[in-house]
Design a protein around this motif. Structure first.
Motif, short mmCIF file in Angstrom:
data_model
loop_
_atom_site.label_atom_id
_atom_site.label_comp_id
_atom_site.label_asym_id
_atom_site.label_seq_id
_atom_site.Cartn_x
_atom_site.Cartn_y
_atom_site.Cartn_z
N TYR A 159 0.88 -1.20 0.05
CA TYR A 159 0.11 0.02 0.00
C TYR A 159 0.82 1.22 0.04
O TYR A 159 2.16 1.20 0.38
CB TYR A 159 -0.93 0.05 1.14
N GLN B 208 0.74 5.56 0.91
CA GLN B 208 0.26 6.90 1.56
C GLN B 208 0.99 8.14 1.25
O GLN B 208 1.95 8.34 1.85
CB GLN B 208 -0.21 6.76 2.61
N GLN C 137 -5.31 9.44 1.64
CA GLN C 137 -5.63 8.16 2.61
C GLN C 137 -4.67 7.05 1.76
O GLN C 137 -4.09 7.19 0.64
CB GLN C 137 -7.05 7.60 2.09
N ARG C 138 -4.44 6.29 2.78
CA ARG C 138 -3.85 4.95 2.29
C ARG C 138 -4.45 4.07 1.27
O ARG C 138 -5.58 3.91 1.40
CB ARG C 138 -3.47 4.08 3.45
N GLU C 139 -3.63 3.88 0.04
CA GLU C 139 -4.30 2.96 -0.96
C GLU C 139 -3.56 1.59 -1.54
O GLU C 139 -2.22 1.86 -0.98
CB GLU C 139 -4.48 4.07 -2.14
N ALA D 92 -3.49 -1.70 -8.59
CA ALA D 92 -4.21 -0.44 -8.94
C ALA D 92 -4.15 0.03 -10.07
O ALA D 92 -3.10 -0.21 -10.75
CB ALA D 92 -3.67 0.74 -7.87
#
Length: 121
Positions: A37, A39, A44-46, A60
């Motif tokens: 992930y 950030q 926000q963390r993605e 992603a």
């Protein structure tokens, strides 16, 4: 206890590459899903990329075709090869894994402390 330790972050120019590593250590019985992930500042963390528990991969949309997640099960290590980096990839990258500890019946989610990737000229 179980620890996840990331490495490989740093400063890179746009278009460059970096390879992140995440090593899991401790009383590990089995690792299920794992992934990365990120950030960015003020966001926000993605999810960036991950292995599901059945071995499939998710990416992603913003990193498809540029980033590759891989793993070495013998070393309990997961990697993130990042190519064609863009300034918008700048973020703290975190490793996560669902790990069943030796002597325990269920897995838990663990997180590393993160490694900073800065893409800038």
């Amino acid at each position: 206890q179980v620890q996840l330790v990331e490495s490989g972050g740093g400063l890179v120019q746009p278009g460059g590459s970096l390879r992140l590593s995440c090593a899991a250590s401790g009383m590990i019985f089995k690792i299920y899903g794992s992934g990365w992930y990120r950030q960015a500042s003020g966001k926000q963390r993605e999810l960036v990329a991950a292995f599901t528990s059945d071995g499939n991969t998710n990416y992603a949309d913003s990193v498809k075709g540029r980033f590759i997640i891989s793993r070495d099960n013998a070393k309990n290590t997961v990697y993130l090869q990042m190519n064609s980096l863009k300034p918008e990839d700048t973020a703290v990258y975190y490793c996560t894994a669902d790990i069943q500890r030796t002597g325990y019946a269920h897995a838990m989610s663990y997180w590393g402390k993160g490694t900073l990737v800065t893409v800038s000229s």
